[in-house]
Structure formats: structure tokens, C-alpha cells
Scaffold this motif. Structure first.
Motif, PDB file in Angstrom:
ATOM      1  N   ALA A 306       0.826  -1.216   0.000  1.00 51.08           N
ATOM      2  CA  ALA A 306       0.000   0.000   0.000  1.00 51.08           C
ATOM      3  C   ALA A 306       0.858   1.262   0.000  1.00 51.08           C
ATOM      4  O   ALA A 306       0.532   2.250  -0.671  1.00 51.08           O
ATOM      5  CB  ALA A 306      -0.921  -0.017   1.214  1.00 51.08           C
ATOM      6  N   GLU A 307       1.990   1.228   0.756  1.00 47.16           N
ATOM      7  CA  GLU A 307       2.842   2.418   0.829  1.00 47.16           C
ATOM      8  C   GLU A 307       3.446   2.734  -0.533  1.00 47.16           C
ATOM      9  O   GLU A 307       3.571   3.901  -0.919  1.00 47.16           O
ATOM     10  CB  GLU A 307       3.966   2.215   1.857  1.00 47.16           C
ATOM     11  CG  GLU A 307       3.481   1.976   3.279  1.00 47.16           C
ATOM     12  CD  GLU A 307       3.102   0.512   3.515  1.00 47.16           C
ATOM     13  OE1 GLU A 307       3.263  -0.323   2.589  1.00 47.16           O
ATOM     14  OE2 GLU A 307       2.622   0.206   4.629  1.00 47.16           O
ATOM     15  N   GLU A 310       0.837   4.296  -2.735  1.00 51.67           N
ATOM     16  CA  GLU A 310       0.590   5.688  -2.343  1.00 51.67           C
ATOM     17  C   GLU A 310       1.672   6.604  -2.918  1.00 51.67           C
ATOM     18  O   GLU A 310       1.375   7.661  -3.481  1.00 51.67           O
ATOM     19  CB  GLU A 310       0.553   5.803  -0.813  1.00 51.67           C
ATOM     20  CG  GLU A 310       0.234   7.212  -0.328  1.00 51.67           C
ATOM     21  CD  GLU A 310       0.259   7.335   1.186  1.00 51.67           C
ATOM     22  OE1 GLU A 310       0.063   8.463   1.684  1.00 51.67           O
ATOM     23  OE2 GLU A 310       0.497   6.314   1.863  1.00 51.67           O
ATOM     24  N   ARG A 311       2.922   6.185  -2.787  1.00 51.26           N
ATOM     25  CA  ARG A 311       4.021   6.991  -3.339  1.00 51.26           C
ATOM     26  C   ARG A 311       3.911   7.092  -4.856  1.00 51.26           C
ATOM     27  O   ARG A 311       4.095   8.158  -5.445  1.00 51.26           O
ATOM     28  CB  ARG A 311       5.372   6.379  -2.955  1.00 51.26           C
ATOM     29  CG  ARG A 311       5.700   6.427  -1.478  1.00 51.26           C
ATOM     30  CD  ARG A 311       7.156   6.084  -1.212  1.00 51.26           C
ATOM     31  NE  ARG A 311       7.504   4.723  -1.610  1.00 51.26           N
ATOM     32  CZ  ARG A 311       7.402   3.653  -0.828  1.00 51.26           C
ATOM     33  NH1 ARG A 311       6.912   3.784   0.400  1.00 51.26           N
ATOM     34  NH2 ARG A 311       7.754   2.455  -1.258  1.00 51.26           N
ATOM     35  N   SER A 313       1.230   6.694  -6.814  1.00 50.80           N
ATOM     36  CA  SER A 313       0.079   7.478  -7.254  1.00 50.80           C
ATOM     37  C   SER A 313       0.373   8.969  -7.163  1.00 50.80           C
ATOM     38  O   SER A 313       0.002   9.742  -8.057  1.00 50.80           O
ATOM     39  CB  SER A 313      -1.149   7.135  -6.401  1.00 50.80           C
ATOM     40  OG  SER A 313      -1.512   5.787  -6.573  1.00 50.80           O
ATOM     41  N   PHE A 314       1.040   9.366  -6.113  1.00 52.87           N
ATOM     42  CA  PHE A 314       1.402  10.769  -5.935  1.00 52.87           C
ATOM     43  C   PHE A 314       2.275  11.259  -7.091  1.00 52.87           C
ATOM     44  O   PHE A 314       2.091  12.357  -7.623  1.00 52.87           O
ATOM     45  CB  PHE A 314       2.131  10.936  -4.603  1.00 52.87           C
ATOM     46  CG  PHE A 314       2.719  12.304  -4.388  1.00 52.87           C
ATOM     47  CD1 PHE A 314       1.908  13.411  -4.230  1.00 52.87           C
ATOM     48  CD2 PHE A 314       4.098  12.486  -4.352  1.00 52.87           C
ATOM     49  CE1 PHE A 314       2.456  14.678  -4.041  1.00 52.87           C
ATOM     50  CE2 PHE A 314       4.651  13.736  -4.163  1.00 52.87           C
ATOM     51  CZ  PHE A 314       3.817  14.838  -4.007  1.00 52.87           C
ATOM     52  N   MET A 425       7.723  10.333   1.058  1.00 52.44           N
ATOM     53  CA  MET A 425       7.406   9.960  -0.314  1.00 52.44           C
ATOM     54  C   MET A 425       8.642   9.560  -1.126  1.00 52.44           C
ATOM     55  O   MET A 425       8.510   9.124  -2.269  1.00 52.44           O
ATOM     56  CB  MET A 425       6.688  11.116  -1.029  1.00 52.44           C
ATOM     57  CG  MET A 425       5.260  11.298  -0.588  1.00 52.44           C
ATOM     58  SD  MET A 425       4.226   9.916  -1.131  1.00 52.44           S
ATOM     59  CE  MET A 425       2.723  10.229  -0.225  1.00 52.44           C
ATOM     60  N   TYR A 498      -0.697   2.528 -10.655  1.00 54.38           N
ATOM     61  CA  TYR A 498      -0.659   3.841 -10.024  1.00 54.38           C
ATOM     62  C   TYR A 498      -0.940   4.962 -11.019  1.00 54.38           C
ATOM     63  O   TYR A 498      -1.009   6.127 -10.650  1.00 54.38           O
ATOM     64  CB  TYR A 498       0.684   4.079  -9.336  1.00 54.38           C
ATOM     65  CG  TYR A 498       1.892   4.037 -10.248  1.00 54.38           C
ATOM     66  CD1 TYR A 498       2.249   5.134 -11.006  1.00 54.38           C
ATOM     67  CD2 TYR A 498       2.700   2.911 -10.311  1.00 54.38           C
ATOM     68  CE1 TYR A 498       3.357   5.113 -11.828  1.00 54.38           C
ATOM     69  CE2 TYR A 498       3.818   2.876 -11.127  1.00 54.38           C
ATOM     70  CZ  TYR A 498       4.144   3.983 -11.875  1.00 54.38           C
ATOM     71  OH  TYR A 498       5.251   3.952 -12.680  1.00 54.38           O
TER      72      TYR A 498
END
Length: 681
Positions: A306-307, A310-311, A313-314, A425, A498
Motif C-alpha cells: 500500500a505504501e 501511495e508513493r 500514485s502521488f 514519499m 498507479y
């Protein structure tokens, strides 16, 4: 199949005779060039020490001219040899305005004239040939160098010629394309992508002959032929602008080496040289060599915590580029700290350094210092009335570099996350190893600080699988390739979890852009595409009504039973008429497991990230690696709820199903994935 037009048999025989005669003459010419070259080379070698430099230069130039003439003759011979097998595929009879008689126009892969310069075959890319693709019987026109030529098409025929024999000839006012298209689509797949010049549709022809767009984006559903269209567009541009652009001026960015090999035959079959091929990964390896290593995209796709998502997708959003630009502008103003510079007997004021630094604001930092050094040298020379020894350019640059407080691209990039107060990030994948989503942001920073290579000799860039690349990747590519582009893909086939591209956001990146959507699917049977449409829940796909078997969904009690079902389908394939079978797995772990289980009994090929070619027979690979490829038959094992559960998995399953041309089978043990619940019989 019998041919109902005996005059076409007679005409074909006459053309074949002329082609064979032309081939024989070309062979004689080539032999003459070879003899002349050998004799010239022998004379030059034997008398090199006795002839003067002027005669030596003259002889060497003569040899070069002979070699060039030989290469042109050889190129012509290659085309004639290809024409002999199948000289043409279509005929239209065109009556020019105010002319009583129609002119028969035969269309083939290349043009061919007889000894009296009568055009026996027109190249499919010629302006007059466009009418075959764009019009049925009746009024028609084409754009010639002197303007629009109008008239009427009074006859239209299509042929299938193979090994110098006419297999069939069809004539129709409306349905000729559909009939031939059905025949071609029913054929088996191959190790290489085929040309489509005999079945190009009207909407496809419009794209191929679009020579005005700076950036042409083709959004095409699975099986719409978008990759083939893009390659035929390249062939058209090479023909249309042959004095301005060559194959050496065209690059394609493809997903991987396997796909590059799969499409490698198209342009040579169309009479053009192969174009240069690369990938985003290869570009990154070249630019970051000696700076930092990185984790390959295919390696990180196997495990998606998940981490990481998240990175990733950002870093895949358009807003990310805006933040990075803001930071680099900040670094531009705050990280250069000029001081009064003393170089030997010369003093360079601080404010002068600021002015020269700002004057080159559009250049990378290190390039600015080189330009500033030249300016400083000019200033020193004009002020050097005492005749002091001048410093060297490198000496001045060495003085300037410490004035910029950031010393490396990696330091600059790491500083970005401190600037936006999101240090979490930026995480290394391993020791001094970037995560894949950090690679192109890092290259963006490298261009600001050191500069990246600019491919100024490239006149046209093709990018395939556009949906799997992020805005920052395109931002870097736009800086490297300032040329016209053909970009293609399908947002419905994204395998990058992502990347959340939308057509609207994509258009903004390449403004202005010609955006064309293709919704008709030609690859798979109607039944397979209807099955796939239910997985993706999309109605925008229009499958061609070529019917075949219903896809099979086989429930098994356990893994061993599922393996037996796979073997049963392999045996049926080996006893059948098709050439390629793809066993498509969600991940490489399952692909390796299946290869181990099956390789003892069958000749199976494991296609992975290290492969460089696509082969006929039985291929085991991941869905990611199968993108862009097609198989006569496809087996998708482990289509259960555990393996396919997320929206990302839904996309993968859709991509896997749409690789199948004629036959599709899915198997599972346990509970079937929710994406197939409505398809269970």
C-alpha cells in the motif's frame, strides 16, 4: 477458389512475366556493379603507391558511387522479388471528369512500371490509391500535387494472390471490404505482426495519411489495429517525405524487447528500413548510468504494498509536475550564491555573475556555467590592457560550480521532498537504488542541473501503450524529442496500477493534439469480445461480427485438476489448426510454476522480462508481458477470487481475454473471481 474474371488471370500472368524479366535485368546490373567494384578495388590496391593523391581520391570516389548505385539497385531488386509473390491486391477503374473512358488502377505494396514507363502497379501510399480505401462506386477524388482530382469509380475489385497464383477475385459495390476482411481475420496468428494494406478501413486510412498533426494520439480499443496503423503511418510518411525523412530519423518507444521484435517485420515488408527502437527503461538506463541505479518496473509489479502504491500514485499525477516545477524555480533563485570572483589578475563582480546566470535561465545549470565562462573570457579580454595571461575556460567553470549549493542530481531530487514537506514519499528500493516511479522525476531534475540528451536528428517519435506512462515521463520525453509524434494506446488496458490517466488530462500534456478514437475491434471473435466487454463493463467496443466458439470457463476441484484441464486444452491445440497458444498468468511466479509443470511433457516457451522474441507454439507468460501481442488461443489459469479481486486485477483479466483471436479458456479452483460470476454457465 475459382476466379470469375479470366481477364484478371491473363493480366496477372503478363505482369508476372514483366516482373521476372525486371528481376533478371536487375541481377545483371548488380553483377555488373560487383564486377566493376572489384576491378576498381583491385586497381587501387595494386597501384596505391604509384598513383598521386588526386587520382587516388578520384578512384575512391568512383568506388563509392558504384557502391551507392549497387545499393539502390539491390533495394529495387528486393521490392521486385516481394512483388512477384503477390504483385497487387486491388483494382479500381477511375474515370476522370469529362473523360469518356475509365483507367484501371492496380494497387500493390510498391509501384512498378514496364519498359515504356506504363504504371502497372501503384504503391498503396500513392495519392491515387487513397480512393480505394475511401470510396465505393460513384463520385471520388484524391489530392495530387497539382490539386484535387475528381471523377468516378466505376469498378472495384479485390484479389488474393499468393505464390504468383490468384486464389480469388471479388467485385462488389459495398461489401467487398467486409468479405476480404473476414477472410484475413480468420487466418492464424504469426510470430510477427502482419501488414494490413489489403484491409485498411476508411477510418484507419484517414489516420495513416494524416501528415499535418504535430502530435497524433490514437485511443484504440483492444484489437482495433492501432499499433499496425501507427507503423503504416510511419511507412506513409517515409514515402510522402522521402527527401526529408528516412528510417534513421524515426524512433519507436515500445513496452519491451519482445513487442519490438513482434512488430519488427512490418516496415521491411512495406519496403522501408527498420526504424530505431527503444523503451522508457533503456532511456533511463542511458541517462542515469554512473549516477544511480533503479528498480525495473516489471520487477516492482510483482509486489505492490500500500505504501508503494501511495508513493507511486502521488508521482503519477499532473499536479506532481507542477510541484516539481515550483521547486526547481525555487532552487534556481535560491541555490545560486554568487560571490565576487577573483581569477588571476581579474575580478568579476557579483552582480555581473547574477545577470549572466539569469540570461541563460532556459539552460541547465552546468550548461549556464559554460556559457557564463565564455562571457567572462570576452569581458576579461576586452579589459586586459596590461596583457596579463588569460585564464582557461575550464578554470573559470571550476570557479563557478561551487557557487551553486546543490552538488548532484540526486541531492537536488531528494531536496524536493523536503521542500514539499513529504520526505516519506522518497524511499530507496535498495542500496543506492531508486524505485521505478522516481526514475523520471529524477531525470527531470537532471535536465535542470546537468542536462539530458536531446535527439535533434529524430523527426518523428512513436510511443505505444500510452496509458501505462505517467505525465512526468511524457514531460521528460517532450524535452528529449522535440519532433512530431504518433502516440497510441487504450486507457481501458492500463496495467500500471498507479497511473490514473484520463483522455482529458492526456490531451492537456500534448496541447495542441489531434485525438482520434477507434472503437471497432478486429482481433477477437464476436463471442470473445462480448465476453471481455462484460469484465470491463464497457459498451464502447464494437466487435466485428466474426463468429467462433464461446469462451470456456472451467471449474476445477483443486490445482491438480486445473493443471489437468490446462493439459487437455494444450493437447487439443496441438491436434488443431492454430499456430500460437498463450497461457497468460497474473504474475511471474505462477508463470514459472506452470512452465516447470508443463515443460517435461510439452515444448513450452517461457516469455519473461529478459526475453527478446515472440515465437510460434505454446507460450507461457504474464499478462503484463503479453500486452500488444495476440494468440490464436489463450488459456487463463487461476481465474479465482483470490487471484483477481481488485479493480487493477479486473483490468488485467480484460487485457488477457482480448489477446485471444479465435479461442479462449479460463480455469479456476476455489471461488471464481467476481468479475466472471455472471459468465458462469
Amino acid at each position: 477458389m475459382s476466379v470469375n474474371f479470366p481477364e484478371e488471370i491473363t493480366r496477372l500472368e503478363a505482369v508476372e512475366e514483366k516482373l521476372h524479366n525486371a528481376l533478371a535485368k536487375l541481377d545483371e546490373t548488380i553483377a555488373g556493379h560487383e564486377k566493376e567494384y572489384r576491378e576498381g578495388k583491385r586497381y587501387l590496391t595494386a597501384n596505391r603507391n604509384e598513383i598521386d593523391s588526386l587520382e587516388k581520391f578520384s578512384n575512391e570516389r568512383s568506388l563509392m558511387l558504384i557502391e551507392n548505385a549497387g545499393n539502390l539497385t539491390l533495394e529495387r531488386r528486393t521490392k521486385i522479388e516481394k512483388l512477384i509473390n503477390a504483385p497487387y491486391f486491388a483494382r479500381i477503374d477511375f474515370r476522370y471528369q469529362e473523360e469518356p473512358d475509365a483507367e484501371p488502377i492496380y494497387i500493390g505494396p510498391f509501384s512498378f512500371t514496364d519498359g515504356s514507363n506504363q504504371m502497372l502497379i501503384y504503391d498503396w501510399r500513392a495519392p491515387i490509391s487513397s480512393m480505394y480505401y475511401d470510396y465505393e462506386l460513384g463520385p471520388a477524388s484524391y489530392e495530387a500535387p497539382m490539386g484535387t482530382i475528381a471523377g468516378d469509380i466505376v469498378l472495384k475489385r479485390q484479389f488474393k494472390i499468393k505464390n504468383e497464383q490468384m486464389e480469388y477475385a471479388l467485385e462488389s459495390a459495398v461489401n467487398i471490404d467486409d468479405d476480404i476482411l473476414q477472410r484475413e481475420l480468420s487466418s492464424t496468428s504469426d510470430e510477427k505482426m502482419k501488414t494490413i494494406i489489403a484491409t485498411i478501413q476508411k477510418e484507419q486510412n484517414k489516420i495513416i495519411r494524416n501528415d499535418k498533426a504535430d502530435t497524433l494520439v490514437i485511443q484504440g480499443v483492444a484489437g482495433s489495429g492501432k499499433t499496425s496503423i501507427a507503423l503504416h503511418r510511419v511507412a506513409y510518411l517515409l514515402y510522402r517525405y522521402k527527401n526529408q525523412i528516412s528510417a534513421d530519423n524515426v524512433v519507436i518507444i515500445s513496452p519491451n524487447k519482445v513487442f519490438a521484435d513482434y512488430i519488427s517485420n512490418v516496415l521491411p515488408e512495406l519496403g522501408e528500413e527498420p526504424i530505431l527502437e527503444t523503451s522508457f527503461e533503456e532511456i533511463a538506463q542511458t541517462e542515469l548510468s554512473g549516477l544511480v541505479k533503479f528498480k525495473r518496473f516489471t520487477d516492482q509489479m510483482e509486489r505492490l504494498p500500500a505504501e508503494w502504491l501511495e508513493r507511486s500514485s502521488f508521482k503519477s499525477s499532473p499536479a506532481f509536475i507542477a510541484l516539481l516545477e515550483e521547486y526547481l524555480e525555487y532552487a534556481n533563485h535560491t541555490c545560486f550564491a554568487p560571490q565576487e570572483c577573483v581569477i588571476g589578475h581579474f575580478v568579476i563582480p557579483k552582480d555581473y555573475l547574477w545577470r549572466r546566470y539569469d540570461a541563460y535561465r532556459n539552460r541547465p545549470i552546468y550548461h549556464r556555467f559554460a556559457e557564463m565562462a565564455d562571457d567572462i573570457l570576452d569581458r576579461i579580454m576586452s579589459e586586459n590592457i596590461r596583457g596579463y595571461k588569460l585564464p582557461g575556460r575550464k578554470q573559470i567553470i571550476k570557479k563557478l560550480i561551487p557557487m551553486f549549493q546543490i552538488k548532484s542530481t540526486l541531492e537536488l531530487y531528494a531536496g524536493f521532498y523536503r521542500y514539499i514537506k513529504k520526505p516519506e514519499m522518497f524511499v530507496f528500493a535498495g542500496k543506492d537504488q531508486l524505485e521505478w516511479p522516481d526514475v523520471f522525476p529524477c531525470l527531470y531534475c537532471k535536465d535542470f542541473l546537468e542536462g539530458i540528451e536531446k535527439f535533434r536528428t529524430i523527426r518523428h517519435l512513436v510511443i505505444d501503450e500510452m496509458q501505462d506512462y505517467t505525465p512526468i515521463q511524457y514531460a521528460v520525453i517532450n524535452r528529449m524529442f522535440s519532433c512530431k509524434k504518433t502516440i497510441l494506446g487504450d486507457f481501458g488496458q492500463a496495467v500500471n496500477p498507479y497511473n490514473r490517466h484520463s483522455p482529458e488530462a492526456f490531451k492537456a500534456i500534448f496541447d495542441p493534439v489531434d485525438f482520434i478514437e477507434l472503437t471497432k475491434s478486429y482481433r477477437s471473435t464476436y463471442e470473445i469480445m462480448e465476453f471481455a466487454k462484460k469484465i470491463q463493463d464497457t459498451q464502447r467496443i464494437e466487435p466485428v461480427k466474426r463468429h467462433g466458439e464461446e469462451p470456456g470457463l472451467v471449474r476445477c476441484d483443486n490445482w491438480r485438476a486445473e493443471l489437468a484441464a490446462v493439459k487437455e486444452n494444450i493437447t487439443a491445440f496441438l491436434n488443431g489448426k492454430y499456430a500460437t497458444l498463450g497461457i497468460l498468468c497474473k504474475n511471474s511466479r505462477l508463470a514459472r510454476k506452470l512452465h516447470q509443470e508443463l515443460s517435461g511433457e510439452y515444448a513450452v516457451y517461457l516469455l519473461d522480462a529478459n526475453s527478446d522474441a515472440f515465437k510460434n507454439g505454446i507460450t507461457i507468460t504474464t499478462i503484463f508481458m503479453s500486452k500488444g501481442l495476440e494468440f490464436d488461443e489463450v488459456i487463463i489459469p487461476c481465474a479465482n477470487a483470490e487471484m483477481y479481486s481488485s479493480e487493477y486485477d479486473r483490468g488485467l483479466l480484460y487485457v488477457a481475454c482480448t489477446r485471444a483471436m479465435h479461442k479462449l479458456m479460463l480455469s479456476y479452483h476455489g471461488n471464481v473471481t467476481k468479475f466472471l460470476e455472471t459468465q458462469e454457465s
